[in-house]
Design a protein around this motif. Structure first.
Motif, PDB file in Angstrom:
ATOM      1  N   ARG A  60      40.067  44.463  37.230  1.00 22.22           N
ATOM      2  CA  ARG A  60      39.647  45.500  36.295  1.00 22.22           C
ATOM      3  C   ARG A  60      40.494  46.761  36.416  1.00 22.22           C
ATOM      4  O   ARG A  60      40.790  47.437  35.419  1.00 22.22           O
ATOM      5  CB  ARG A  60      38.172  45.843  36.526  1.00 22.22           C
ATOM      6  CG  ARG A  60      37.551  46.735  35.453  1.00 22.22           C
ATOM      7  CD  ARG A  60      36.086  47.015  35.746  1.00 22.22           C
ATOM      8  NE  ARG A  60      35.436  47.683  34.627  1.00 22.22           N
ATOM      9  CZ  ARG A  60      35.516  48.989  34.398  1.00 22.22           C
ATOM     10  NH1 ARG A  60      36.228  49.772  35.213  1.00 22.22           N
ATOM     11  NH2 ARG A  60      34.894  49.520  33.356  1.00 22.22           N
ATOM     12  N   MET A  77      33.953  39.911  28.877  1.00 20.26           N
ATOM     13  CA  MET A  77      33.811  38.963  29.974  1.00 20.26           C
ATOM     14  C   MET A  77      32.387  38.411  30.073  1.00 20.26           C
ATOM     15  O   MET A  77      32.171  37.322  30.608  1.00 20.26           O
ATOM     16  CB  MET A  77      34.204  39.615  31.303  1.00 20.26           C
ATOM     17  CG  MET A  77      35.661  40.039  31.389  1.00 20.26           C
ATOM     18  SD  MET A  77      36.804  38.638  31.405  1.00 20.26           S
ATOM     19  CE  MET A  77      38.384  39.499  31.135  1.00 20.26           C
ATOM     20  N   LYS A  78      31.406  39.149  29.547  1.00 16.46           N
ATOM     21  CA  LYS A  78      30.004  38.732  29.648  1.00 16.46           C
ATOM     22  C   LYS A  78      29.501  38.006  28.405  1.00 16.46           C
ATOM     23  O   LYS A  78      28.323  37.656  28.323  1.00 16.46           O
ATOM     24  CB  LYS A  78      29.126  39.960  29.908  1.00 16.46           C
ATOM     25  CG  LYS A  78      29.422  40.660  31.232  1.00 16.46           C
ATOM     26  CD  LYS A  78      28.589  41.921  31.385  1.00 16.46           C
ATOM     27  CE  LYS A  78      28.917  42.648  32.680  1.00 16.46           C
ATOM     28  NZ  LYS A  78      28.153  43.915  32.814  1.00 16.46           N
ATOM     29  N   THR A  97      38.946  37.227  39.523  1.00 12.84           N
ATOM     30  CA  THR A  97      37.717  37.621  38.844  1.00 12.84           C
ATOM     31  C   THR A  97      37.963  38.937  38.117  1.00 12.84           C
ATOM     32  O   THR A  97      38.912  39.672  38.414  1.00 12.84           O
ATOM     33  CB  THR A  97      36.568  37.790  39.839  1.00 12.84           C
ATOM     34  OG1 THR A  97      36.861  38.911  40.702  1.00 12.84           O
ATOM     35  CG2 THR A  97      36.384  36.534  40.683  1.00 12.84           C
ATOM     36  N   TRP A  98      37.079  39.244  37.174  1.00 15.52           N
ATOM     37  CA  TRP A  98      37.238  40.490  36.434  1.00 15.52           C
ATOM     38  C   TRP A  98      37.113  41.695  37.362  1.00 15.52           C
ATOM     39  O   TRP A  98      37.845  42.684  37.219  1.00 15.52           O
ATOM     40  CB  TRP A  98      36.238  40.564  35.298  1.00 15.52           C
ATOM     41  CG  TRP A  98      36.264  41.867  34.565  1.00 15.52           C
ATOM     42  CD1 TRP A  98      35.243  42.727  34.378  1.00 15.52           C
ATOM     43  CD2 TRP A  98      37.406  42.466  33.923  1.00 15.52           C
ATOM     44  NE1 TRP A  98      35.644  43.822  33.669  1.00 15.52           N
ATOM     45  CE2 TRP A  98      36.978  43.695  33.372  1.00 15.52           C
ATOM     46  CE3 TRP A  98      38.735  42.094  33.769  1.00 15.52           C
ATOM     47  CZ2 TRP A  98      37.828  44.543  32.675  1.00 15.52           C
ATOM     48  CZ3 TRP A  98      39.593  42.936  33.074  1.00 15.52           C
ATOM     49  CH2 TRP A  98      39.142  44.137  32.535  1.00 15.52           C
ATOM     50  N   ASP A  99      36.228  41.637  38.333  1.00 17.43           N
ATOM     51  CA  ASP A  99      36.079  42.754  39.266  1.00 17.43           C
ATOM     52  C   ASP A  99      37.372  42.990  40.040  1.00 17.43           C
ATOM     53  O   ASP A  99      37.705  44.142  40.366  1.00 17.43           O
ATOM     54  CB  ASP A  99      34.938  42.475  40.249  1.00 17.43           C
ATOM     55  CG  ASP A  99      33.557  42.590  39.598  1.00 17.43           C
ATOM     56  OD1 ASP A  99      33.472  43.219  38.522  1.00 17.43           O
ATOM     57  OD2 ASP A  99      32.591  42.040  40.157  1.00 17.43           O
ATOM     58  N   ASP A 111      34.781  44.670  29.866  1.00 17.49           N
ATOM     59  CA  ASP A 111      33.500  44.457  30.552  1.00 17.49           C
ATOM     60  C   ASP A 111      32.560  43.652  29.660  1.00 17.49           C
ATOM     61  O   ASP A 111      31.910  42.698  30.111  1.00 17.49           O
ATOM     62  CB  ASP A 111      32.834  45.791  30.893  1.00 17.49           C
ATOM     63  CG  ASP A 111      33.517  46.522  32.034  1.00 17.49           C
ATOM     64  OD1 ASP A 111      34.230  45.869  32.816  1.00 17.49           O
ATOM     65  OD2 ASP A 111      33.327  47.751  32.142  1.00 17.49           O
ATOM     66  N   ARG A 112      32.475  44.048  28.401  1.00 16.89           N
ATOM     67  CA  ARG A 112      31.574  43.372  27.468  1.00 16.89           C
ATOM     68  C   ARG A 112      32.082  41.986  27.105  1.00 16.89           C
ATOM     69  O   ARG A 112      31.308  41.038  26.996  1.00 16.89           O
ATOM     70  CB  ARG A 112      31.387  44.235  26.217  1.00 16.89           C
ATOM     71  CG  ARG A 112      30.799  45.610  26.505  1.00 16.89           C
ATOM     72  CD  ARG A 112      30.323  46.293  25.248  1.00 16.89           C
ATOM     73  NE  ARG A 112      31.391  46.623  24.322  1.00 16.89           N
ATOM     74  CZ  ARG A 112      32.100  47.751  24.368  1.00 16.89           C
ATOM     75  NH1 ARG A 112      31.849  48.649  25.321  1.00 16.89           N
ATOM     76  NH2 ARG A 112      33.035  47.996  23.478  1.00 16.89           N
ATOM     77  N   SER A 131      36.025  33.553  33.524  1.00 16.32           N
ATOM     78  CA  SER A 131      34.695  34.103  33.263  1.00 16.32           C
ATOM     79  C   SER A 131      33.880  33.212  32.327  1.00 16.32           C
ATOM     80  O   SER A 131      32.656  33.149  32.434  1.00 16.32           O
ATOM     81  CB  SER A 131      34.817  35.509  32.657  1.00 16.32           C
ATOM     82  OG  SER A 131      35.442  36.406  33.554  1.00 16.32           O
ATOM     83  N   ALA A 186      39.229  48.652  29.852  1.00 19.04           N
ATOM     84  CA  ALA A 186      38.356  48.035  30.856  1.00 19.04           C
ATOM     85  C   ALA A 186      36.907  47.995  30.377  1.00 19.04           C
ATOM     86  O   ALA A 186      36.186  47.014  30.605  1.00 19.04           O
ATOM     87  CB  ALA A 186      38.469  48.794  32.177  1.00 19.04           C
ATOM     88  N   THR A 187      36.469  49.039  29.685  1.00 14.18           N
ATOM     89  CA  THR A 187      35.101  49.070  29.178  1.00 14.18           C
ATOM     90  C   THR A 187      34.874  47.982  28.140  1.00 14.18           C
ATOM     91  O   THR A 187      33.840  47.293  28.138  1.00 14.18           O
ATOM     92  CB  THR A 187      34.787  50.443  28.569  1.00 14.18           C
ATOM     93  OG1 THR A 187      34.916  51.454  29.589  1.00 14.18           O
ATOM     94  CG2 THR A 187      33.377  50.479  27.996  1.00 14.18           C
TER      95      THR A 187
END
Length: 364
Positions: free
Chosen positions: A155, A170-171, A150-152, A167-168, A202, A163-164
């Motif tokens: 990361r 992956m969503k 998973t991304w968590d 974050d976007r 994801s 990573a920032t």
């Protein structure tokens, strides 16, 4: 023109010492189709054939069998039909000729009924497709279960600005898509491929991810490109997106690509936002080791990229936190590959100083 096209086709089978029994079985199978006795055919390709599956319908009479180190062939017949099973590893091609199209499809369904062993999806894996041109079958797609965290979980493998941006990314959902090109660039060993595996996990609810194993051929072979552009899904609902992954495509998208790669770059751009891509829910993900400044301006222009992320090495502080050994990290930090090598005892995670210009740049 003759009403019987087979009359225009002289049929002769010549065998010499370069041919194998497998070749003979293949040739014998075509006889009844070629002479018009069984003018209808259906075919399917199976992955992960269940152990013990014969791939023969009930009451089949086996005529020939042949086997070599990694392939086998079985020729069988029944009332009004002939069947050829070509097997390799856990895959198989099954082809039926018959007197009617309905009979050919019926026999094919009987031969392949419950023949595929579908593995139970594991929480830590994702199904990915792999495209390549087969010498025997032309453009071909196979699937595999790929491990992906998973991304968590992963990361911390990336420096803070990367990573920032991830974050976007992956969503992202279909409603967020503007550009059709996803570009990850940066030095080798920084985790670009690992990030794409996690992205596949994801996005698995709405996007089918396929990796093209021979991207250098894809954009120079119009037939291959059309097969992929039209797509092949795995039974998913209409409207599902596809992400085509092209790894290490430096020559295709660097600044001089238009001269060096001919029409290849134009076809890539056409697939992402030209006529070829219209009406198709297709994204293209490209990884490259090139610096941003060396990439072709047509590739990186605003509006074309869904994401453009420069994946760099971790800072010294981040690498120390990852490895837990401050004295092993050079002042320039380390790549993810260097950190894993050090953890396995493969040498210090340090690199010589390089002038890399501006800090890692990215946008979504």
């Amino acid at each position: 023109m003759s009403a019987n096209p087979e009359s225009a086709l002289p049929i002769r089978l010549t065998v010499d010492d370069s041919d194998s029994p497998l070749d003979v079985v293949d040739a014998l199978f075509l006889g009844r189709f070629a002479n018009g006795e069984q003018p209808h055919s259906h075919n399917t390709t199976l992955e992960r054939v269940r152990k013990g599956a014969s791939l023969l319908p009930p009451d089949a009479s086996v005529l020939r069998t042949a086997r070599d180190d990694d392939r086998s062939a079985t020729l069988a017949e029944g009332d009004g039909w002939t069947l050829l099973v070509s097997r390799w590893n856990r895959g198989a091609d099954v082809t039926v000729t018959a007197t009617t199209p309905e009979l050919a499809l019926k026999i094919l369904d009987q031969a392949t009924d419950k023949a595929v062993d579908e593995p139970e999806p594991q929480p830590e894996s994702v199904t990915m497709g792999f495209w390549y041109v087969s010498p025997r079958r032309g453009p071909h797609r196979t699937t595999r279960q790929i491990n992906a965290g998973t991304w968590d979980e992963v990361r911390g493998n990336y420096t803070a600005p990367v990573a920032t941006a991830m974050d976007r990314l992956m969503k992202v959902t279909p409603d967020d898509i503007s550009g059709r090109l996803l570009l990850l660039h940066g030095p080798p060993g920084t985790g670009k491929t690992s990030a794409l595996r996690t992205l596949a996990r994801s996005w698995q609810d709405w996007c089918q991810v396929d990796c093209v194993l021979d991207p250098e051929r894809l954009f120079n072979d119009v037939g291959y490109l059309m097969d992929i552009a039209i797509g092949e899904d795995d039974g998913t609902a209409k409207g599902r997106w596809r992400l085509l992954l092209l790894e290490d495509c430096d020559e295709l998208i660097r600044g001089e690509a238009k001269h060096a790669a001919g029409q290849a770059l134009s076809r890539l751009l056409n697939l992402t936002d030209g006529l070829l891509g219209q009406g198709r829910n297709v994204l293209v993900g490209v990884t490259t080791n090139e610096d941003l400044e060396r990439l072709h301006p047509a590739v990186v222009r605003p509006g074309r990229c869904l994401a453009r992320i420069e994946v760099g090495r971790l800072t010294r502080e981040e690498a120390v936190g990852w490895l837990g050994a401050e004295d092993e990290i050079g002042r320039e930090g380390a790549t993810l590959a260097e950190l894993y090598a050090r953890r396995r005892g493969g040498g210090p995670a340090s690199v010589p100083r390089q002038d890399s210009g501006a800090d890692a740049g990215l946008y979504l």
